[in-house]
Write an enzyme that holds these catalytic residues in place. Structure first.
Site, PDB file in Angstrom:
ATOM      1  N   ASP A 252     -57.238  21.091  97.366  1.00 52.12           N
ATOM      2  CA  ASP A 252     -57.811  21.979  98.383  1.00 52.12           C
ATOM      3  C   ASP A 252     -58.910  21.287  99.177  1.00 52.12           C
ATOM      4  OD1 ASP A 252     -59.828  21.912  96.535  1.00 52.12           O
ATOM      5  OD2 ASP A 252     -60.109  24.086  96.423  1.00 52.12           O
ATOM      6  N   LYS A 386     -55.902  37.107  94.743  1.00 51.99           N
ATOM      7  CA  LYS A 386     -54.896  36.210  95.302  1.00 51.99           C
ATOM      8  C   LYS A 386     -53.701  37.085  95.673  1.00 51.99           C
ATOM      9  CE  LYS A 386     -56.364  32.367  92.339  1.00 51.99           C
ATOM     10  NZ  LYS A 386     -56.040  31.583  91.121  1.00 51.99           N
ATOM     11  N   ARG A 415     -54.651  29.663  97.660  1.00 46.44           N
ATOM     12  CA  ARG A 415     -53.930  29.094  96.534  1.00 46.44           C
ATOM     13  C   ARG A 415     -53.845  27.585  96.728  1.00 46.44           C
ATOM     14  NH1 ARG A 415     -51.601  32.398  92.872  1.00 46.44           N
ATOM     15  NH2 ARG A 415     -52.417  30.668  91.637  1.00 46.44           N
TER      16      ARG A 415
END
Length: 474
Positions: A252, A386, A415
């Site tokens: 990420d 999420k 995610r």
């Protein structure tokens, strides 16, 4: 339905006549365009086609993308995907054929959209989000959406939500606010990932992420600037101490230098913050992801080390003491998943100390029953949502309401497998949640969310409210 039947059903002859008369009254210079626009507004919108395809997420792994058509146009959405899934969350449907994408293909989910969901939704009003979502839930007939796949259902649900906003001629975030029944809007605190660890990076840092929260900013644009500047200062710090090889990033976008302890990572972040001049405005958050290194009732902080000494196993009480010391030594205001997903006792004990925000991710898995238990037992005080763990926009709205009723904070999260779809940015504003966790201020699929929040703030103008000092509660 034949053309004549459609004309009769919607009284189009009369509506065409009304449109012509309106064009004459308006003395429009372009009557054809005027009549066309007038007709689009007079004919109720409906879903006319739903088409899915397999695309790749930010990790190069397949996911589902959906194009949903109405007489207002085409609306596209794609489902994010996590690196792992828990037993309590909605099921992501994968093909399992090891010869194609190593078993990660989603052609079954795509077929379910094209052959089953599409047939069920054609003719429905895109503004009726709850009815659309319920139709898919009824079609699936399983508790965790395992028949059609949560990835199939979610992509359609998100696309339908975008179509509903277009039908109402309002921005997506305002449409979501109306769906939730609360039209208060706010810009969330961004939790920027600076360092990546755990199973998401190749270093020996046991925790998943070390993040910063620009609580002292006065608008989102300023918060994004703070995040970006700190990120680049950290890059310089890491480059000097570990060389340019230390500036590689995790999934990420967080840096992943060769560090071995939480304190080593926190010292790097603290030094970067000190260089920015924002020391009083930036706080630190940690995503521990403790389930990944829990063995029985012990926590192995050396779980990534190839030369384990066996001396770094910690009990739940040990972990509580570690967190207390870290919060005393560093400006840490939020800790996510400090314990294993089934370690309710230590989660309750730590949460009740009131030292910091305690965010439930694996503990909750966006599951209503587990959230209700956590509320009852005071096992945490913030929800990490999420959207792919629950599977529809309607259910996401309901879960956020559940958390807010408990006076929890709410963090809407990315995610590891993301797409350039910025839906969660609008979702955060529409539901007026306190925080968004979208990764580092780099990588296109992460910046898509942050840049969309910039646009929303600009769109709101003087009405824009940045959560700021009120970040603890949604």
């Amino acid at each position: 339905m034949s053309v004549q039947e459609y004309l009769d059903k919607h009284a189009l002859s009369r509506k065409i006549e009304d449109a012509v008369n309106a064009a004459v009254r308006a003395k429009t210079p372009d009557p054809v365009l005027f009549i066309s626009n007038h007709m689009k507004k007079s004919v109720p919108s409906m879903i006319t086609k739903v088409k899915a395809r397999q695309i790749l997420d930010s990790r190069g792994i397949p996911t589902v993308e959906v194009d949903l058509y109405t007489n207002k146009g085409m609306f596209r959405a794609s489902a994010p995907s996590g690196a792992s899934s828990g037993m309590y969350e909605a099921i992501e449907l994968r093909d399992g054929d090891k010869g194609t994408y190593l078993g990660n293909g989603v052609s079954r989910a795509v077929r379910n959209v094209n052959e089953k969901i599409s047939e069920a939704l054609i003719g429905m009003d895109p503004t009726l989000q709850s009815q659309i979502d319920q139709a898919m839930i009824d079609l699936d007939r399983t508790e965790k959406k395992g028949e059609l796949g949560a990835n199939a259902i979610l992509a359609v649900s998100m696309a339908a939500c975008k179509a509903g906003a277009a039908e109402k001629e309002v921005p997506l975030y305002k449409h979501i606010a109306v769906l939730s029944g609360d039209t208060n809007l706010s810009l969330p605190i961004p939790a920027f990932t600076l360092l990546s660890g755990g199973k998401y990076a190749g270093n020996f840092l046991p925790v998943k992420q070390i993040m910063i929260l620009p609580i002292g900013a006065r608008q989102f644009e300023e918060a994004l600037q703070m995040g970006s500047e700190t990120y680049h200062h950290l890059k310089a710090v890491i480059s000097k101490k570990y060389g340019t090889d230390g500036c590689s990033v995790g999934e990420d976008g967080g840096f992943a230098p060769s560090i071995t302890s939480i304190r080593e990572g926190l010292d790097l972040v603290k030094e970067a913050i000190g260089r920015t001049g924002y020391s009083e405005k930036l706080k630190i958050a940690i995503d521990v992801d403790a389930t990944e290194f829990c063995i029985g009732t012990k926590y192995d902080l050396d779980f990534k080390s190839p030369n384990k000494s066996g001396q770094n196993f910690k009990s739940g009480e040990d972990m509580i003491n570690i967190y207390k010391e870290l919060c005393a030594d560093y400006p840490i205001v939020s800790i996510e998943d400090p314990f294993d997903k089934e370690d309710w006792e230590h989660a309750k004990h730590f949460s009740n100390l009131g030292i910091c925000q305690v965010v439930g991710d694996d503990l909750l898995m966006s599951n209503t029953k587990r959230i209700e238990r956590a509320v009852q037992e005071s096992a945490c005080n913030a929800l990490l949502l999420k959207v792919n763990q629950i599977g529809t926009v309607t259910e996401a709205i309901e879960i956020v309401k559940l958390a807010k009723d408990a006076h929890w904070g709410v963090v809407i999260s990315q995610r590891s497998g993301e797409t350039e779809d910025a839906f969660i940015a609008d979702l955060c504003v529409g539901l007026a949640v306190s925080q968004i966790k979208a990764g580092a201020p780099c990588r296109g699929e992460r910046l898509a969310k942050y840049n969309q929040l910039l646009r929303i703030e600009e769109d709101l103008g003087d009405q824009a409210v940045y959560v700021g000092d009120d970040w603890r509660l949604s």
